[in-house]
Design a protein around this motif. Structure first.
Motif, PDB file in Angstrom:
ATOM      1  N   ALA A 189       9.629  -4.505  -2.123  1.00  0.00           N
ATOM      2  CA  ALA A 189       9.013  -3.883  -1.158  1.00  0.00           C
ATOM      3  C   ALA A 189       9.927  -3.436  -0.070  1.00  0.00           C
ATOM      4  CB  ALA A 189       7.946  -4.971  -0.451  1.00  0.00           C
ATOM      5  N   ARG A 190      10.943  -4.539   0.392  1.00  0.00           N
ATOM      6  CA  ARG A 190      11.813  -4.087   1.285  1.00  0.00           C
ATOM      7  C   ARG A 190      12.715  -3.063   1.082  1.00  0.00           C
ATOM      8  NH1 ARG A 190      13.858 -10.378   2.010  1.00  0.00           N
ATOM      9  NH2 ARG A 190      12.280 -10.807   3.601  1.00  0.00           N
ATOM     10  N   ALA A 191      12.799  -2.591  -0.427  1.00  0.00           N
ATOM     11  CA  ALA A 191      13.791  -1.456  -0.794  1.00  0.00           C
ATOM     12  C   ALA A 191      12.925  -0.080  -0.493  1.00  0.00           C
ATOM     13  CB  ALA A 191      14.112  -1.511  -2.080  1.00  0.00           C
ATOM     14  N   LEU A 192      11.619  -0.045  -0.505  1.00  0.00           N
ATOM     15  CA  LEU A 192      10.904   1.172  -0.475  1.00  0.00           C
ATOM     16  C   LEU A 192      10.871   1.706   0.638  1.00  0.00           C
ATOM     17  CD1 LEU A 192       7.820  -0.199  -2.476  1.00  0.00           C
ATOM     18  CD2 LEU A 192       9.296   1.436  -3.005  1.00  0.00           C
ATOM     19  N   PRO A 193      10.743   2.996   0.728  1.00  0.00           N
ATOM     20  CA  PRO A 193      10.688   3.697   2.235  1.00  0.00           C
ATOM     21  C   PRO A 193       9.322   3.705   2.922  1.00  0.00           C
ATOM     22  CG  PRO A 193      10.567   5.399   0.327  1.00  0.00           C
ATOM     23  CD  PRO A 193      10.795   4.008  -0.289  1.00  0.00           C
ATOM     24  N   TRP A 194       9.354   3.541   4.214  1.00  0.00           N
ATOM     25  CA  TRP A 194       8.155   3.601   4.985  1.00  0.00           C
ATOM     26  C   TRP A 194       7.780   4.896   5.352  1.00  0.00           C
ATOM     27  CZ3 TRP A 194       5.066  -0.531   6.362  1.00  0.00           C
ATOM     28  CH2 TRP A 194       5.283  -1.764   6.077  1.00  0.00           C
ATOM     29  N   CYS A 195       6.567   5.051   5.474  1.00  0.00           N
ATOM     30  CA  CYS A 195       5.988   6.326   6.058  1.00  0.00           C
ATOM     31  C   CYS A 195       6.163   6.098   7.446  1.00  0.00           C
ATOM     32  CB  CYS A 195       4.381   6.318   5.489  1.00  0.00           C
ATOM     33  SG  CYS A 195       3.527   7.728   6.261  1.00  0.00           S
ATOM     34  N   ARG A 196       6.817   7.074   8.141  1.00  0.00           N
ATOM     35  CA  ARG A 196       6.688   7.076   9.710  1.00  0.00           C
ATOM     36  C   ARG A 196       5.550   6.967  10.541  1.00  0.00           C
ATOM     37  NH1 ARG A 196      11.494  11.161   9.861  1.00  0.00           N
ATOM     38  NH2 ARG A 196      13.217  10.072   9.148  1.00  0.00           N
ATOM     39  N   GLY A 253       0.954  -1.140   0.110  1.00  0.00           N
ATOM     40  CA  GLY A 253       0.162  -0.181  -0.001  1.00  0.00           C
ATOM     41  C   GLY A 253       0.835   1.190  -0.020  1.00  0.00           C
ATOM     42  N   LEU A 254       0.814   2.114  -1.063  1.00  0.00           N
ATOM     43  CA  LEU A 254       1.525   3.303  -1.163  1.00  0.00           C
ATOM     44  C   LEU A 254       0.908   4.618  -0.964  1.00  0.00           C
ATOM     45  CD1 LEU A 254       3.252   1.831  -4.266  1.00  0.00           C
ATOM     46  CD2 LEU A 254       4.285   2.127  -2.180  1.00  0.00           C
ATOM     47  N   LYS A 255       1.190   5.639  -0.580  1.00  0.00           N
ATOM     48  CA  LYS A 255       0.934   6.863  -0.572  1.00  0.00           C
ATOM     49  C   LYS A 255       0.839   7.568  -1.700  1.00  0.00           C
ATOM     50  CE  LYS A 255       1.835   9.721   3.036  1.00  0.00           C
ATOM     51  NZ  LYS A 255       2.388  10.398   4.192  1.00  0.00           N
ATOM     52  N   ASP A 256       0.728   8.680  -2.154  1.00  0.00           N
ATOM     53  CA  ASP A 256       0.660   9.303  -3.482  1.00  0.00           C
ATOM     54  C   ASP A 256       2.068   9.557  -3.709  1.00  0.00           C
ATOM     55  OD1 ASP A 256      -1.999   9.250  -3.844  1.00  0.00           O
ATOM     56  OD2 ASP A 256      -2.274  11.276  -3.269  1.00  0.00           O
ATOM     57  N   CYS A 257       3.141   9.919  -2.547  1.00  0.00           N
ATOM     58  CA  CYS A 257       4.504  10.134  -3.005  1.00  0.00           C
ATOM     59  C   CYS A 257       5.361   8.893  -3.198  1.00  0.00           C
ATOM     60  CB  CYS A 257       4.995  11.032  -1.856  1.00  0.00           C
ATOM     61  SG  CYS A 257       4.975  10.062  -0.345  1.00  0.00           S
ATOM     62  N   GLY A 258       4.561   7.716  -3.052  1.00  0.00           N
ATOM     63  CA  GLY A 258       5.488   6.400  -3.017  1.00  0.00           C
ATOM     64  C   GLY A 258       6.029   5.815  -1.879  1.00  0.00           C
ATOM     65  N   CYS A 259       5.626   6.525  -0.858  1.00  0.00           N
ATOM     66  CA  CYS A 259       6.075   5.849   0.513  1.00  0.00           C
ATOM     67  C   CYS A 259       5.235   4.838   0.835  1.00  0.00           C
ATOM     68  CB  CYS A 259       6.101   6.969   1.677  1.00  0.00           C
ATOM     69  SG  CYS A 259       7.523   7.996   1.800  1.00  0.00           S
ATOM     70  N   LEU A 260       5.814   3.772   1.364  1.00  0.00           N
ATOM     71  CA  LEU A 260       4.932   2.466   1.711  1.00  0.00           C
ATOM     72  C   LEU A 260       4.163   2.676   3.245  1.00  0.00           C
ATOM     73  CD1 LEU A 260       5.069  -0.358   0.694  1.00  0.00           C
ATOM     74  CD2 LEU A 260       6.969  -0.704   2.338  1.00  0.00           C
ATOM     75  N   VAL A 261       2.937   2.260   3.230  1.00  0.00           N
ATOM     76  CA  VAL A 261       2.158   2.091   4.363  1.00  0.00           C
ATOM     77  C   VAL A 261       1.888   0.729   4.720  1.00  0.00           C
ATOM     78  CG1 VAL A 261       1.260   4.519   4.209  1.00  0.00           C
ATOM     79  CG2 VAL A 261      -0.009   2.666   3.232  1.00  0.00           C
ATOM     80  N   ALA A 262       1.797  -0.038   3.902  1.00  0.00           N
ATOM     81  CA  ALA A 262       1.562  -1.620   4.247  1.00  0.00           C
ATOM     82  C   ALA A 262       2.219  -2.342   3.270  1.00  0.00           C
ATOM     83  CB  ALA A 262       0.106  -1.854   4.398  1.00  0.00           C
ATOM     84  N   ALA A 263       2.765  -3.712   3.827  1.00  0.00           N
ATOM     85  CA  ALA A 263       3.333  -4.679   3.106  1.00  0.00           C
ATOM     86  C   ALA A 263       2.957  -5.944   3.439  1.00  0.00           C
ATOM     87  CB  ALA A 263       4.902  -4.681   3.033  1.00  0.00           C
ATOM     88  N   VAL A 272       9.178   9.713  -4.563  1.00  0.00           N
ATOM     89  CA  VAL A 272      10.065   9.134  -3.842  1.00  0.00           C
ATOM     90  C   VAL A 272      11.143   8.793  -4.742  1.00  0.00           C
ATOM     91  CG1 VAL A 272      11.056   7.130  -2.339  1.00  0.00           C
ATOM     92  CG2 VAL A 272       8.833   8.186  -1.814  1.00  0.00           C
ATOM     93  N   PRO A 273      12.355   9.130  -4.956  1.00  0.00           N
ATOM     94  CA  PRO A 273      13.408   8.582  -5.964  1.00  0.00           C
ATOM     95  C   PRO A 273      13.480   7.003  -6.046  1.00  0.00           C
ATOM     96  CG  PRO A 273      14.528  10.154  -4.485  1.00  0.00           C
ATOM     97  CD  PRO A 273      13.165   9.872  -3.932  1.00  0.00           C
ATOM     98  N   GLY A 274      13.346   6.837  -7.327  1.00  0.00           N
ATOM     99  CA  GLY A 274      13.488   5.147  -7.474  1.00  0.00           C
ATOM    100  C   GLY A 274      12.115   4.615  -7.782  1.00  0.00           C
ATOM    101  N   GLN A 275      10.932   5.274  -7.442  1.00  0.00           N
ATOM    102  CA  GLN A 275       9.686   4.725  -7.299  1.00  0.00           C
ATOM    103  C   GLN A 275       9.284   4.346  -8.809  1.00  0.00           C
ATOM    104  OE1 GLN A 275       7.962   3.997  -5.073  1.00  0.00           O
ATOM    105  NE2 GLN A 275       6.047   3.601  -5.876  1.00  0.00           N
TER     106      GLN A 275
END
Length: 82
Positions: free
Chosen positions: A53-60, A10-20, A74-77
């Motif tokens: 999935a492991r490489a994506l940045p998580w939303c804090r 699950g991704l935010k609009d910016c590409g940060c991960l909220v769920a995997a 997010v760079p690399g998205q």
């Protein structure tokens, strides 16, 4: 489960991960409920590998992203291939 196993994120609009979650048949019912809840909250769902999935940045916690929101995506998205 290997790095090449399928995963749902699950991704935010910016590409940060909220769920995997690992996308395996034994988790089908649980994943379906989680995906539906994430979609209701407005998140984008993508199917990627566990390695991606492991490489994506998580939303804090609290909703703040690890990157500067002014930077946009997010760079690399763009490397995600589904």
């Amino acid at each position: 489960m290997s790095d090449q196993s399928p995963a749902l994120v699950g991704l935010k609009d910016c590409g940060c991960l909220v769920a995997a979650m690992v996308d395996e048949p034994k988790y089908r019912r649980h994943n379906a409920g989680e995906v539906a809840a994430l979609m209701r909250q407005g998140y984008t769902i993508e199917r990627v590998t566990v390695e991606q999935a492991r490489a994506l940045p998580w939303c804090r916690s609290g909703g703040a992203c690890e990157h500067d929101p002014a930077e946009g995506q997010v760079p690399g998205q763009e490397a995600l291939v589904v």
